[in-house]
Structures are given as C-alpha cells and as structure tokens.
Scaffold this motif. Structure first.
Motif, mmCIF file in Angstrom:
data_model
loop_
_atom_site.group_PDB
_atom_site.id
_atom_site.type_symbol
_atom_site.label_atom_id
_atom_site.label_comp_id
_atom_site.label_asym_id
_atom_site.label_seq_id
_atom_site.Cartn_x
_atom_site.Cartn_y
_atom_site.Cartn_z
ATOM 1 N N ALA A 119 0.687 -1.274 -0.073
ATOM 2 C CA ALA A 119 -0.058 -0.091 0.050
ATOM 3 C C ALA A 119 0.852 1.480 -0.047
ATOM 4 O O ALA A 119 0.528 2.056 -0.813
ATOM 5 C CB ALA A 119 -0.858 0.030 1.086
ATOM 6 N N ILE A 123 0.839 4.158 -3.077
ATOM 7 C CA ILE A 123 0.617 5.568 -2.630
ATOM 8 C C ILE A 123 1.726 6.140 -3.203
ATOM 9 O O ILE A 123 1.674 7.268 -3.711
ATOM 10 C CB ILE A 123 0.464 5.758 -1.159
ATOM 11 N N LEU A 173 -6.369 2.013 -0.007
ATOM 12 C CA LEU A 173 -5.064 2.909 -0.292
ATOM 13 C C LEU A 173 -5.461 4.440 0.662
ATOM 14 O O LEU A 173 -4.854 4.668 1.631
ATOM 15 C CB LEU A 173 -4.412 3.256 -1.339
ATOM 16 N N THR A 177 -3.992 6.570 4.090
ATOM 17 C CA THR A 177 -3.090 7.867 3.830
ATOM 18 C C THR A 177 -3.529 8.911 4.930
ATOM 19 O O THR A 177 -4.643 8.842 5.499
ATOM 20 C CB THR A 177 -3.658 8.352 2.554
#
Length: 258
Positions: A119, A123, A173, A177
């Motif tokens: 992930a 990102i 994702l 974040t």
C-alpha cells in the motif's frame, strides 16, 4: 407556463410533455393551466414497471449519491510512503514505471487486501505524475493509447470487473493515507467514477482531493469536465457503459454477455 413554452418554441424546442415534481407528488406540466390539474403520487412511480426495469438495468438513483468510505482502524503509512518516494526518485523513469506496473498488475489480479508495504509503495508511486497516469491507463485492461484510456473513449469496453477491483484497492489505500498523500489516490478514484458515469461521486472525490492539495492539477482539470457536464465516452455507449456487478453477464474480451 404559456410564456415558457412559447419562448422555447421560438428557439425551435417543442415541449411534448413535462412534470412538476414535489416532495410526494408530481403534476403534468402541460395541464397546469386547467382548473384542477391532477396530481400523482411519487410512490406510484417507485412501484411501477418502468422503475423496476431501470433498477434491473442499474439506472436507479441512490438517495445519497456520495462516496461511501468505510471507517476502519488502519495504520498511517506516511513514513513508509516517504521512504518509497526516495527510492522511486533514485530510479530512472522507465524502471520506476515498470516496477509500479508490476505491483499494480499483481494487486488488480488478486483479491486480498494490500499489505502495508504494498500500500505504501503504491501510494508513493501515485505521487509521481508519469507513473500515476500509466497506472490509471492500465486499469481498463485494454491495449489502447494512454490518451484514449484516460479519457474513456476506446471502442472496446473496459474490463469492468478489473475496474471494480481497482476501486477497491484505491479505497484501501485511501484509508491508510494522511491528508498529504490523499490527493493522488482520491483523484484516481474520481477518474474511475467519471468513467462509470457517476458525476456526483466523481465530483466529491475531486473535491476531497483538492481539500488535501488545492493545487493538484489532475483533480482540477477532471473536476472541470464533470462540472461542465462532459461524460466519458464509455458512459454514453450502451455497449461499453458501466453496469453494476449484479447486472452483468460473464466477460469475454471485456464485453459482458447477457
């Protein structure tokens, strides 16, 4: 009422029928001049054969068309994202793109939730414009030009199951974040919503992306298309347009068979 229809007629527009819709009823527009225009219950429309057909074809309208993001406890991966950004910056662009495509392809062909490292890696890759655009163009699973893929204007329909999987991965994702890393992920989600013809959801994604980064250019540009009412060509083609999973037939070469 007569003035409006008259002005429209002057412009070559003939009003054949119309409705004035209230909270619980609707009235035939062309009969508004009569002494007691009939009103009809909206519940009758909801239970009609026409509405059932629209729902069957995936054209029903949600009461709230917003983007629904699950609220789950997920680790913040910002430090790992920064580490991957430094690694990607040290690569030459073709190598960086090739490695990102390999990771993206593996995630799109799988069913599992991305690991924390995958992930963070993805990102980070989405923060690089050339990599992001290539990964977006890979989502439909078609061998076409990047421009046509990004604009949703290929003759062949996308592999919508693959697009659904991309949305699932991007949501995973997004839940990992912080605000600094969210704009590329949200913009990618918005592009998918635009491909599918979901303008309201696309706009919400782009607005959230711009809240995270007011200068994020792709979100600005694509949101402008949405606000101007521009649709991806896929969304205007009955054979290529997105259908919810429960309405699709099996996919052969990207075309759903009923």
């Amino acid at each position: 009422m007569e003035k409006l229809t008259g002005r429209l007629s002057e412009q070559g527009i003939t009003v054949r029928d119309g409705w004035l819709v209230g909270e619980t009823t609707f009235t035939n527009y062309l009969r508004m001049g009569s002494d007691s225009p009939a009103t009809y219950s909206l519940d009758g429309v909801m239970s009609s054969e026409l509405n059932a057909e629209l729902i069957y074809r995936g054209s029903n309208i949600d009461a709230s068309p917003g983007l629904h993001v699950p609220v789950l406890a997920q680790p913040d991966l910002h430090d790992d994202v920064v580490r991957h950004c430094y690694r990607i910056e040290a690569m030459d662009p073709p190598t960086a793109i090739a490695q990102a495509r390999q990771l993206w392809g593996r995630l799109l062909s799988g069913v599992d939730t991305p690991t924390d490292d995958d992930a963070a890696n993805l990102i980070a890759n989405l923060k690089f414009i050339s990599v992001r655009d290539r990964l977006l163009a890979d989502i439909p699973g078609l061998e076409e030009s990047m421009r046509d893929l990004l604009l949703g204007q290929t003759k062949q329909a996308p592999h919508w199951q693959r697009v659904d999987r991309a949305s699932d991965v991007l949501l995973q994702l997004y839940m990992r974040t912080d605000s600094a890393d969210a704009a590329p992920v949200l913009t990618s989600l918005g592009v998918i919503q635009w491909w599918e013809g979901h303008g309201s959801k696309a706009h919400e994604c782009f607005q959230r992306a711009l809240e995270a980064d007011p200068d994020y250019r792709l979100a600005q540009l694509t949101d402008h298309l949405v606000r101007e009412g521009v649709l991806a060509e896929w969304a205007t083609n009955r054979q290529a347009a997105y259908q919810p999973p429960h309405t699709r037939g099996p996919e052969i070469g990207g075309i759903g068979l009923a």
